[in-house]
Scaffold this active site. Sequence first.
Site, PDB file in Angstrom:
ATOM      1  N   CYS A 125       6.054   7.752  -5.014  1.00  0.00           N
ATOM      2  CA  CYS A 125       6.139   6.749  -6.084  1.00  0.00           C
ATOM      3  C   CYS A 125       4.807   6.009  -6.034  1.00  0.00           C
ATOM      4  CB  CYS A 125       7.303   5.779  -5.859  1.00  0.00           C
ATOM      5  SG  CYS A 125       7.346   4.454  -7.088  1.00  0.00           S
ATOM      6  N   CYS A 131       5.117   2.086  -6.746  1.00  0.00           N
ATOM      7  CA  CYS A 131       5.866   1.152  -5.899  1.00  0.00           C
ATOM      8  C   CYS A 131       6.578   1.913  -4.796  1.00  0.00           C
ATOM      9  CB  CYS A 131       6.832   0.325  -6.748  1.00  0.00           C
ATOM     10  SG  CYS A 131       7.625  -1.012  -5.825  1.00  0.00           S
ATOM     11  N   SER A 132       7.884   2.117  -4.938  1.00  0.00           N
ATOM     12  CA  SER A 132       8.653   2.637  -3.814  1.00  0.00           C
ATOM     13  C   SER A 132       9.912   3.373  -4.255  1.00  0.00           C
ATOM     14  CB  SER A 132       9.048   1.473  -2.906  1.00  0.00           C
ATOM     15  OG  SER A 132       9.762   0.515  -3.669  1.00  0.00           O
ATOM     16  N   CYS A 133       9.959   3.834  -5.514  1.00  0.00           N
ATOM     17  CA  CYS A 133      11.172   4.488  -6.004  1.00  0.00           C
ATOM     18  C   CYS A 133      11.519   5.677  -5.107  1.00  0.00           C
ATOM     19  CB  CYS A 133      10.994   4.942  -7.446  1.00  0.00           C
ATOM     20  SG  CYS A 133      10.862   3.537  -8.547  1.00  0.00           S
TER      21      CYS A 133
END
Lengths: 103, 205
Positions: free
Chosen positions: B104, B107-109
């Site tokens: 991702c 971000c951090s998906c």
Amino acid sequence: MNGVHDLGGMHGFGPINPEPNEPVFHHEWERRVFGVMMAAFGGGHFNVDQFRHGIERMGAVEYLSGSYYEHWLHALEALLQEHGTITVDELASKWKQFAEGAH
Amino acid sequence: MAEHAHTAPPSDPELRIKALESLLAEKKLIDPAAVDAIIETYETKIGPRNGARVVARAWTDPEYKARLLADATKAIAELGFSGAQGEDMVVVENTEEVHNVVVCTLCSCYPWPTLGLPPVWYKAAPYRARVVSDPRGVLLEFGTVVSDDVEVRVWDSNAELRYLVLPRRPEGTDGWSEEQLAALVSRDSMIGTATIPTPAPGAAP
């Protein structure tokens, strides 16, 4: 919107250094940030896009030098104030109370 | 300036989250016991063992695998895994010709119901920045060598779509049970930064 969070393809961040047998959380405060965010999210105080945008609006230096759950904490504090759920004075008075309690 | 000094947050995140949790609890906007329960769920119940069960089922049941590749969200829910950050899932299959890896960049998906919360490196700048421009180099840092004649596909997750890699079933596992196979499946093999090594002969767990 372009911004420092848009990291794909950027150079110069160094090695990845995966941690073997990494725990889910590294500190108690990370646990609480996760739990409070999920509870506030579940309570409808903001949606997932607002939360991500809260992180993306961080300053570049703060974003790159802060850890993941520091990003979350920043977005939580910012959104809850912007939405009028809490005020900065209420928060500041709690900071003072806990800072004094710690000494 | 005085106003700023009064309201600038302290640098210590421990103090900040204590203050925030206490304030929200006083306003009855959150229940600390519910916060405890959420934390415990993600520390003990939701993690990559869930994803490993999906993979093992796909390896042993061709009809399940077909459903998984056609509609991952629905097929994963058949095993009881659904909910936050797993609402819209796509499973990408590793083959002799293709190796998939997930990131991702923004971000951090990450697919929480099947993999749990992401490791620090997945959320940090070095991996997010570099896996899209130098995937083979990044895979090498994980000790994963992908042969030059195999195509590497990098999938960039987002809040609306999250990916799970279906790793290749290692050789020498014919006749293994679903449970035995699931024990072989690592978290990183489902992100795509690892492959699953062939077990030593006679090593059925």
